[in-house]
Design an enzyme around this catalytic site. Structure first.
Site, PDB file in Angstrom:
ATOM      1  CG  ASP A  73      -1.456   1.042   1.041  1.00 42.57           C
ATOM      2  OD1 ASP A  73      -2.445   1.274   0.618  1.00 42.57           O
ATOM      3  OD2 ASP A  73      -1.481   2.110   1.953  1.00 42.57           O
ATOM      4  CD  GLU A  97      15.091 -13.481   3.246  1.00 40.46           C
ATOM      5  OE1 GLU A  97      13.984 -14.684   4.649  1.00 40.46           O
ATOM      6  OE2 GLU A  97      16.198 -12.844   4.075  1.00 40.46           O
TER       7      GLU A  97
END
Ligand code: NOJ
Ligand code: MG
Length: 546
Positions: A205, A261
């Protein structure tokens, strides 16, 4: 359960959690409600057939901005359920081969967040620099002239700490200080928490506000602003110093590094064009953060007026900036902040054309719940308004409630959404705009969406094929073709209220039309007569799709 490779995802369905399905009779949608409705989204023969969902925020929140004011990033708000409900939802979605995305709100928290409560308590506490605090000027006035998007100054005086804090949105949404590495670490922990749980992606956002001028210079005036009586003067400035500053992309890179990751995770950045930068510079800036993981929304379809050239121009320019191998477009034509497609574009026929266009353009499009049944904006009387930004900006007309009303599942009381009075009213056109009725009508808007989504799931060319526009500028028809290896499809869209003839570059067969039961003919010369607001998706005959 492994998630679906993002490159195979046909589209993303945005669920506004307060309004999808209420399961506990409080008139507000919740996670168990979503679980009940998952097979509407995917899995059954008559499902919508969409491969991913994203939720507007479901985290603990006082709901001043309906969840975009988070008070605990790692907890589900009790209104929506529990973390266990969410885990169950995730598991069920994955079992249906559906990906799940969450809405991450990095720019600000709620003023009820424990970090803010601590930070405001004094000028000397471990979280004193978690937010953007400034002294008043010597004469007691505001630190600078920055404005809040939701009206008035972006600064609020805090009597406890005796300083001003910055809030780009409501005063209940203090901006976090991203220049503080401790804040960035906190936010990384939040991302890891949801990634560890198996969430497949993030919608981020208001990211352009996370980096601001460290000198806090006054924003310059917007010379083109003449609406001096408007209740909200946000547009009277060029927001040069308050957003999009030098560290924006490095900070976003820190976010994508976390997602990197893990396997098969993406992040979609919310970004609206900024006057200070060229469109290209902005889009590519976001893509270059890490193109295999991060991508910005393309929101131009939210305000482009309904005419062929408007769409042709923005789509063609945008596609021209991108490397099709690297950059995935995310076309968003509707969301919880903007009037619904059917209301904005002029009616249902126009909305059908927009659906056919959006779902035959490249990339990862987002579909806002309810648009697939053609829901128009629902009138919300002043005394029913729930969107606080309508009050703070002093203009009820900007309320976002009309596009946030409950999903209309069936005729009858409360539309199958709840067994009690819902938090916002049900639309007056319920008899037509509901899932049950449209499920049985082969020519309904819902049938059109299902058909398009099915094609998009099946044919990689619609997701990943190249894009090329052709035809005359200023014509009422927008025509483009898509290629993938030896496959070829084209799309012709009539934006006018009159019949238009268009000659296709190759002979072919119609795969879908805005009215899925009644396709126009293509003659031997490849000429199609498109009825008013009609669009067709045609496969090239020599290379028919399997
Ligand atoms: C953008 C969201 O879409 C909107 O609903 C919200 O009010 C602001 N960001 C602030 O978080
Ligand atoms: Mg409920």
């Amino acid at each position: 359960m492994a998630s679906k490779p993002w490159r195979d995802v046909n589209a993303i369905y945005q669920i506004y959690p307060r309004s999808f399905q209420d399961s506990d009779g409080d008139g507000v949608g919740d996670l168990r409600g979503v679980i009940q409705r998952l097979d509407y989204i995917k899995g059954q023969k008559h499902s919508l057939g969409i491969d991913a969902i994203w939720f507007s925020p479901i985290f603990a929140s006082p709901m001043a901005d309906m969840g975009y004011d988070v008070s605990d990033y790692c907890a589900i708000d009790p209104l929506f359920g529990t973390l266990d409900d969410f885990k169950q939802l995730l598991e069920k979605a994955h079992a249906l081969d559906m990906n799940v995305m969450l809405d991450f709100v990095p720019n600000h928290t709620s003023d009820q967040h424990p970090w803010f409560i601590e930070s405001r308590s004094s000028k000397h506490n471990p979280k004193k620099d978690y937010y953007v605090w400034r002294d008043a000027k010597p004469d007691g006035s505001l630190p600078n002239n920055w404005l809040s998007i939701f009206g008035g100054p972006a600064w609020e005086w805090d009597d406890e700490r005796k300083q001003y804090y910055l809030h780009t949105f409501l005063k209940e949404q203090p901006d976090l200080n991203w220049d503080n590495p401790m804040v960035r670490d906190e936010m990384k922990r939040v991302l890891r928490f949801w990634m560890d749980l198996g969430v497949d992606g993030i919608r981020a956002d208001a990211v352009r506000w996370i980096s601001k001028d460290p000198q806090f210079r006054d924003n310059p005036k917007n010379k083109n602003w003449h609406d001096l009586d408007a209740p909200n003067q946000f547009g009277s400035q060029i927001h040069k110093y308050s957003r999009f500053w030098k560290n924006l992309f490095p900070y976003l890179r820190e976010m994508t590094d976390i997602l990197a990751e893990y396997h098969n995770r993406i992040i979609i950045f919310e970004d609206y064009p900024d006057d200070n930068y060229s469109t290209k510079e902005q889009y590519l800036g976001f893509y270059n953060v890490n193109p295999s993981i991060g991508m910005p929304f393309n929101f131009e379809g939210l305000w482009t007026e309904f005419y062929a050239d408007g769409f042709r121009r923005f789509v063609t320019e945008f596609q021209g900036m991108l490397d099709p191998e690297l950059h995935r477009p995310v076309y968003c034509f509707s969301n919880h902040d903007q009037p619904r497609i059917a209301s904005r574009m002029g009616g249902e026929e126009q909305a059908r054309l927009v659906a056919l266009m959006q779902l035959t353009l490249p990339g990862l499009p987002t579909v806002y719940y309810g648009d697939e049944i053609g829901m128009p904006n629902t009138p919300v009387a002043p005394d029913q308004i729930r969107d606080l930004s309508a009050f703070s900006s002093g203009d009820f007309a900007v309320s976002r409630d009309p596009e946030r009303t409950p999903m209309q599942w069936q005729r009858g009381q409360h539309a199958g959404f709840s067994d009690t009075q819902p938090w916002l009213p049900i639309g007056p056109s319920l008899a037509k705009h509901n899932v049950e009725t449209q499920s049985h009508e082969p020519d309904s808007m819902l049938s059109l969406y299902r058909r398009l989504l099915k094609l998009r799931a099946k044919h990689e060319i619609l997701r990943r094929g190249t894009y090329e526009a052709f035809g005359e500028i200023e014509s009422d028809i927008f025509v483009y073709s898509r290629w993938l290896d030896d496959q070829h499809v084209f799309v012709a869209l009539n934006f006018s209220a009159t019949v238009q003839e268009v000659t296709l570059p190759h002979l072919g067969r119609i795969l879908c039309c805005t009215h899925p039961v009644d396709y126009p003919d293509i003659d031997e010369q490849g000429m199609v007569r498109l009825r008013p607001f009609e669009g067709v998706l045609v496969e090239c005959q020599e290379h028919s799709l399997r």
